[in-house]
Write an enzyme that holds these catalytic residues in place. Structure first.
Site, PDB file in Angstrom:
ATOM      1  N   ASP A   1       0.903  -0.709   0.197  1.00  0.00           N
ATOM      2  CA  ASP A   1      -0.122   0.024   0.295  1.00  0.00           C
ATOM      3  C   ASP A   1       1.129   1.010  -0.102  1.00  0.00           C
ATOM      4  OD1 ASP A   1      -2.127   1.853   0.981  1.00  0.00           O
ATOM      5  OD2 ASP A   1      -2.314   1.379   2.800  1.00  0.00           O
TER       6      ASP A   1
ATOM      7  N   GLU B   1      -1.521  -1.115  -4.547  1.00  0.00           N
ATOM      8  CA  GLU B   1      -2.525  -0.319  -4.820  1.00  0.00           C
ATOM      9  C   GLU B   1      -2.912   0.486  -6.476  1.00  0.00           C
ATOM     10  OE1 GLU B   1      -4.908   0.980  -1.041  1.00  0.00           O
ATOM     11  OE2 GLU B   1      -4.780   2.576  -2.249  1.00  0.00           O
TER      12      GLU B   1
ATOM     13  N   ASP C   1      -1.851  -0.115  10.193  1.00  0.00           N
ATOM     14  CA  ASP C   1      -2.114   0.802   8.827  1.00  0.00           C
ATOM     15  C   ASP C   1      -1.687  -0.548   7.065  1.00  0.00           C
ATOM     16  OD1 ASP C   1      -0.468   1.656   9.922  1.00  0.00           O
ATOM     17  OD2 ASP C   1      -0.449   3.816   9.264  1.00  0.00           O
TER      18      ASP C   1
END
Lengths: 198, 198
Positions: free
Chosen positions: A9, A70, A143
Site C-alpha cells: 500500500d 494499490e 494500517d
C-alpha cells in the site's frame, strides 16, 4: 504449493507491506507484515530512498511470486497523491527489475474481494483480514491491514494467474508480465481445486 | 573545474535527459542529451522498468555531481501526472541510492533562469538553450531541451550549492542532501568568480 504474494500500500508517510501465502483452495496464511514510515521534515530524496531500500529488503527477504500494489488515483487530496505516486513508481520498478510480475488493484476491488462490499470501511476490512488469516488479534501496525488485504485480493481474484499474460495485459488488474513457474503451477492447482469443488 | 549537472524532465511517455558541464564563470557546455520513450500499450511495470534502467545508465555513464529534476505538480491533466510522478520517484530514488544530491525546480523557475521570463514558451527556451550551450543547431530530440534547461538552471541558481545543506532543505529548490566535494569546490570557485566580477 502456495502462492506467495507481497501486497504494498504505497505512501510517502506510511508505506504498508504484507506478505501472505495462499493455497490453491484459497486458504491464506500470514508470512510478514509491517509499515515503513518517513517524516515530512526529511528531504524528499531521502524519503524516497528509504522506501526504495525497504522495498528491496522485502523483495529479497520474502521472494514473492507476485507483487500486488494499490492502483493510485489522482484523488482530491493532491498534496499526498504525488508522494503516493512517486512511492508506487519505485515499488513497481523494483519488482520489475527482478522479473517479478506486478498487478494493480483498486481500493474498491480490495474491499469487495475481502468483505464482499466495495464500500466497506477500514474496520470491516481489518476484521475480515484477521479472520481470513486466522489471527488471534488484528494485524499490527493497524494500517498494514490494507497491504495484507491487497495480497489476499490478488490471489483470490486470480489476476495475472488464471489468464494468459496477453489477456491480462489488456485487463484492468494485471500489468501483463507473464507467469512465473510458481504462478503457473499455482494456477493449475487452483483450476484442479475448482473442478474438485464442483 | 566544472560542475556536472544531469537534468531530467520526467515522464512516462517521454523522459528527457540532459547533461551539462558548467564552469564557475557560468559558461555551460553540452555533454549529452537524449530522450527515453515508452509506449502506452506496454504494461506499466515494463514502462517504469525502462525508465529505471535508463536513469541508472545515465547516472553511471556521466557521474553527475548533482541531479536536477522538474518538480511535478498535480496539473489539470490527471491522466498523465500520475505517470510523471511515478517516473520522478524512480529518478530521485536512483540518485539518492548513489549519494548524488537532488534538486527540484519548477517549470517557471527554469523558464525564468534561462530566458529571463517565467512565462516563456517552448520555442524561446530551446532558442536560449541553443545559444547558452553555443550549439550550431537546436538540441535533438527537440523535447530534450527542457532537460538541458533544467540542468543549466540548477547550476546558475546555485541551489543546493551556495547554501548550506540545512538551509537548502528548508528552501523550495533543494532537497538538502548536502554538498559533494566537487560541489563544494565549485561553490567556492563561483564565489571567487563573483568577487572578481565586482
Amino acid at each position: 504449493m502456495a502462492l506467495r504474494v507481497l501486497g504494498i500500500d504505497p505512501g510517502l508517510t506510511r508505506c504498508g507491506f504484507g506478505v501472505v501465502d495462499v493455497e490453491a483452495n484459497r486458504r491464506a496464511s500470514l508470512v510478514d507484515v509491517g509499515v515503513v514510515g518517513t517524516h515530512s521534515e526529511e528531504p524528499l530524496d531521502q524519503r524516497l530512498l528509504a522506501i526504495s531500500l525497504a522495498v528491496d529488503e522485502w523483495l529479497d527477504r520474502h521472494r514473492p511470486d507476485v507483487l500486488a500494489v494499490e492502483r493510485v488515483f489522482s484523488q482530491l487530496n493532491v498534496s499526498t497523491v504525488m508522494g503516493t505516486a512517486q512511492a508506487s513508481g519505485i515499488v513497481i520498478a523494483a519488482a520489475a527489475r527482478r522479473g517479478i510480475p506486478v498487478a494493480l488493484h483498486t481500493p474498491t476491488e480490495v474491499k469487495a474481494a475481502v468483505t464482499g462490499n466495495g464500500q466497506a470501511d477500514k474496520t470491516a476490512v481489518t476484521k475480515m483480514v484477521t479472520r481470513i488469516l486466522r489471527l488471534q488479534a488484528p494485524p499490527r501496525p493497524a494500517d498494514a491491514a490494507d497491504a495484507l488485504a491487497l495480497a489476499i485480493t490478488h490471489a483470490w481474484r486470480g489476476n495475472g494467474l488464471a489468464v494468459p499474460a496477453a489477456a491480462s495485459a489488456a485487463g484492468p488488474g494485471g500489468t501483463g508480465s507473464g507467469l512465473t513457474p510458481a504462478q503457473r503451477a499455482w494456477a493449475e492447482a487452483e483450476a484442479r481445486a475448482k473442478r474438485g469443488r464442483r
